[in-house]
Design an enzyme around this catalytic site. Structure first.
Site, PDB file in Angstrom:
ATOM      1  N   HIS A  76      -1.835   6.688  -5.507  1.00 48.91           N
ATOM      2  CA  HIS A  76      -2.937   6.132  -4.865  1.00 48.91           C
ATOM      3  C   HIS A  76      -4.173   7.058  -4.695  1.00 48.91           C
ATOM      4  CE1 HIS A  76      -4.297   4.148  -0.742  1.00 48.91           C
ATOM      5  NE2 HIS A  76      -5.329   3.811  -1.804  1.00 48.91           N
ATOM      6  N   HIS A 134     -13.013  12.641 -16.390  1.00 47.94           N
ATOM      7  CA  HIS A 134     -12.397  12.587 -17.691  1.00 47.94           C
ATOM      8  C   HIS A 134     -10.979  13.370 -17.646  1.00 47.94           C
ATOM      9  CE1 HIS A 134     -13.653  16.956 -18.334  1.00 47.94           C
ATOM     10  NE2 HIS A 134     -14.606  16.490 -17.468  1.00 47.94           N
ATOM     11  N   GLY A 150       0.698  -1.153   0.016  1.00 46.99           N
ATOM     12  CA  GLY A 150      -0.039  -0.052   0.094  1.00 46.99           C
ATOM     13  C   GLY A 150       0.741   1.516  -0.040  1.00 46.99           C
TER      14      GLY A 150
HETATM   15  C1  LIG Z   1      -8.368   1.000   2.379  1.00 50.12           C
HETATM   16  C2  LIG Z   1      -7.379   2.274   2.925  1.00 50.12           C
HETATM   17  O1  LIG Z   1      -7.303   2.223   4.104  1.00 50.12           O
HETATM   18  S1  LIG Z   1      -6.836   3.343   2.168  1.00 50.12           S
HETATM   19  C3  LIG Z   1      -5.947   4.316   3.075  1.00 50.12           C
HETATM   20  C4  LIG Z   1      -6.240   5.773   2.808  1.00 50.12           C
HETATM   21  N1  LIG Z   1      -5.510   6.715   4.063  1.00 50.12           N
HETATM   22  C5  LIG Z   1      -5.940   7.928   4.030  1.00 50.12           C
HETATM   23  O2  LIG Z   1      -6.703   8.451   3.599  1.00 50.12           O
HETATM   24  C6  LIG Z   1      -5.095   8.805   5.221  1.00 50.12           C
HETATM   25  C7  LIG Z   1      -4.822  10.174   4.931  1.00 50.12           C
HETATM   26  N2  LIG Z   1      -3.930  10.599   6.146  1.00 50.12           N
HETATM   27  C8  LIG Z   1      -4.051  11.852   6.628  1.00 50.12           C
HETATM   28  O3  LIG Z   1      -5.230  12.369   6.501  1.00 50.12           O
HETATM   29  C9  LIG Z   1      -3.113  12.231   7.656  1.00 50.12           C
HETATM   30  O4  LIG Z   1      -3.925  12.908   8.815  1.00 50.12           O
HETATM   31  C10 LIG Z   1      -2.021  13.014   7.128  1.00 50.12           C
HETATM   32  C11 LIG Z   1      -1.093  12.331   6.365  1.00 50.12           C
HETATM   33  C12 LIG Z   1      -2.644  14.179   6.191  1.00 50.12           C
HETATM   34  C13 LIG Z   1      -1.271  13.937   8.110  1.00 50.12           C
HETATM   35  O5  LIG Z   1      -0.823  12.865   8.860  1.00 50.12           O
HETATM   36  P1  LIG Z   1       0.744  13.577   9.982  1.00 50.12           P
HETATM   37  O6  LIG Z   1       1.651  13.915   8.861  1.00 50.12           O
HETATM   38  O7  LIG Z   1       0.819  12.343  10.675  1.00 50.12           O
HETATM   39  O8  LIG Z   1       0.027  14.685  10.555  1.00 50.12           O
HETATM   40  P2  LIG Z   1      -0.639  14.903  12.044  1.00 50.12           P
HETATM   41  O9  LIG Z   1      -1.408  13.813  12.293  1.00 50.12           O
HETATM   42  O10 LIG Z   1       0.713  15.150  12.717  1.00 50.12           O
HETATM   43  O11 LIG Z   1      -1.333  16.348  11.917  1.00 50.12           O
HETATM   44  C14 LIG Z   1      -0.827  17.570  11.391  1.00 50.12           C
HETATM   45  C15 LIG Z   1      -1.813  18.733  11.406  1.00 50.12           C
HETATM   46  O12 LIG Z   1      -2.617  18.584  10.448  1.00 50.12           O
HETATM   47  C16 LIG Z   1      -4.178  18.098  10.917  1.00 50.12           C
HETATM   48  N3  LIG Z   1      -4.679  17.023  10.067  1.00 50.12           N
HETATM   49  C17 LIG Z   1      -4.290  15.775   9.757  1.00 50.12           C
HETATM   50  N4  LIG Z   1      -4.766  15.256   8.971  1.00 50.12           N
HETATM   51  C18 LIG Z   1      -5.722  15.920   8.450  1.00 50.12           C
HETATM   52  C19 LIG Z   1      -6.835  16.058   7.751  1.00 50.12           C
HETATM   53  N5  LIG Z   1      -7.118  14.946   6.972  1.00 50.12           N
HETATM   54  N6  LIG Z   1      -7.916  17.173   7.608  1.00 50.12           N
HETATM   55  C20 LIG Z   1      -7.691  18.168   8.594  1.00 50.12           C
HETATM   56  N7  LIG Z   1      -6.642  18.401   9.305  1.00 50.12           N
HETATM   57  C21 LIG Z   1      -5.734  17.308   9.402  1.00 50.12           C
HETATM   58  C22 LIG Z   1      -3.967  17.630  12.165  1.00 50.12           C
HETATM   59  O13 LIG Z   1      -5.237  17.879  13.207  1.00 50.12           O
HETATM   60  C23 LIG Z   1      -2.859  18.633  12.999  1.00 50.12           C
HETATM   61  O14 LIG Z   1      -3.229  19.755  13.137  1.00 50.12           O
HETATM   62  P3  LIG Z   1      -2.658  20.376  14.363  1.00 50.12           P
HETATM   63  O15 LIG Z   1      -1.177  20.797  14.035  1.00 50.12           O
HETATM   64  O16 LIG Z   1      -3.386  21.744  14.385  1.00 50.12           O
HETATM   65  O17 LIG Z   1      -2.657  19.698  15.696  1.00 50.12           O
END
Ligand SMILES: CC(=O)SCCNC(=O)CCNC(=O)[C@H](O)C(C)(C)COP(=O)(O)OP(=O)(O)OC[C@H]1O[C@@H](n2cnc3c(N)ncnc32)[C@H](O)[C@@H]1OP(=O)(O)O
Length: 205
Positions: free
Chosen positions: A138, A129, A65
Site C-alpha cells: 500500500h 520510474h 485496506g
Molecule cells: C486514505 C487513508 O487513510 S490511507 C492510510 C494511511 N495511513 C498512514 O499513513 C498511517 C501510518 N502510521 C503511522 O505513522 C503510525 O504512527 C506507525 C504505524 C508508524 C506507528 O504506530 P504504532 O506502532 O502504534 O506506534 P506508536 O504510536 O506507539 O509510536 C511509537 C513511537 O513512534 C513515534 N511515531 C509514530 N509514528 C510516527 C511518525 N509517523 N513519525 C514520527 N514518529 C512517529 C511515536 O511518537 C512514538 O514515539 P515515542 O516512543 O518516543 O513516544
C-alpha cells in the site's frame, strides 16, 4: 463487478468503478454488521463458508485496506480479479499493474515500473520510474517514491512518506506517516522519522 470489503476503502473503490462505467453486482464482507454506513445490501463473505461462496461469476476487487487481510482473503478466494484505476491517474504505458490492484485519483506511475497484485496506490501517490512494488503493498496518499525504489510484499508506505532513489524496503514493513527513508529497510521493520529509523520489528505472518 463484485467488491469484497464494505468499509471506508471500499467506498473509494466503488466510486472509481462507477465512474469507469461498471455496475457493482454484489458487496461482500466477512463482518457485514461492521460495514460503512454507505454500503447497502452487504452479503456475508467467504471466510465462514468457503464452499457456498460464489467464487465463479463477476470479477472481484478485494476492497480491504489492511494489507495482511487482503493477502489472507486472496488465499481463500478462487475468483477472477479486476483493477480499479481512476481516470485522473497517470500510468506510463511501459509500466505494469497487477490484477486486483487499485490506483486512486491523482496518482502517478512513471515508466518501467512494476506494480504487483492487490496493491493500493492511494490518492496522489507518486511512484517514479523503475520501481518494483510487491503484491499486497500500500502506497498511501501523497507518498513519493523516487526512481529505482523497491517495496516488498505487504509493506505499507504511510501518508506523505518519501523514499530516496534506489532504496529497497523489505516485505511486510510499515513506513510511518511523513517518514523520510534514506537507506534499505529489512523485512518486517516499522520505520519512522527523518531520517527514518527502525522502532520495531514485526512478527512474520
Ligand atoms: C486514505 C487513508 O487513510 S490511507 C492510510 C494511511 N495511513 C498512514 O499513513 C498511517 C501510518 N502510521 C503511522 O505513522 C503510525 O504512527 C506507525 C504505524 C508508524 C506507528 O504506530 P504504532 O506502532 O502504534 O506506534 P506508536 O504510536 O506507539 O509510536 C511509537 C513511537 O513512534 C513515534 N511515531 C509514530 N509514528 C510516527 C511518525 N509517523 N513519525 C514520527 N514518529 C512517529 C511515536 O511518537 C512514538 O514515539 P515515542 O516512543 O518516543 O513516544
Amino acid at each position: 463487478m463484485r467488491i469484497y470489503g464494505a468499509g471506508g476503502h471500499s467506498q473509494v473503490i466503488k466510486e472509481v468503478l462507477k465512474q469507469n462505467g461498471y455496475a457493482i453486482s454484489d458487496t461482500f464482507d466477512d463482518k457485514p454488521e461492521g460495514s460503512h454506513y454507505a454500503s447497502k445490501n452487504v452479503t456475508t463473505g467467504a471466510r465462514k463458508d468457503l464452499t457456498s461462496f460464489p467464487h465463479a461469476g463477476d470479477p472481484v476487487i478485494i476492497a480491504v485496506g489492511t494489507n495482511a487481510h487482503r493477502a489472507e482473503i486472496a488465499q481463500f478466494l478462487n475468483c477472477k480479479y479486476e483493477k480499479a484505476i481512476h481516470a485522473s491517474a497517470i500510468i506510463s504505458p511501459t509500466s505494469k499493474v497487477g490484477e486486483g490492484t487499485v490506483v486512486f485519483a491523482g496518482a502517478i506511475i512513471q515508466p518501467n515500473t512494476t506494480i504487483g497484485k492487490h496493491v493500493i496506490i492511494n490518492t496522489g501517490a507518486s511512484v517514479d520510474h523503475d520501481n518494483i512494488i510487491g503484491d499486497f503493498a500500500h502506497i498511501s496518499p501523497k507518498a513519493a517514491l523516487c526512481g529505482h525504489v523497491e517495496v516488498g510484499e505487504g509493506s505499507h508506505v504511510g501518508v506523505g512518506a518519501v523514499v530516496i532513489p534506489k532504496v529497497k524496503i523489505g516485505k511486510w514493513c510499515t513506513i510511518g506517516a511523513g517518514t523520510i527513508v534514506i537507506k534499505d529497510i529489512p523485512d518486517y521493520s516499522t520505520v519512522v522519522g527523518n531520517p527514518g529509523r527502525i522502532i520495531k520489528t514485526n512478527n512474520p505472518l
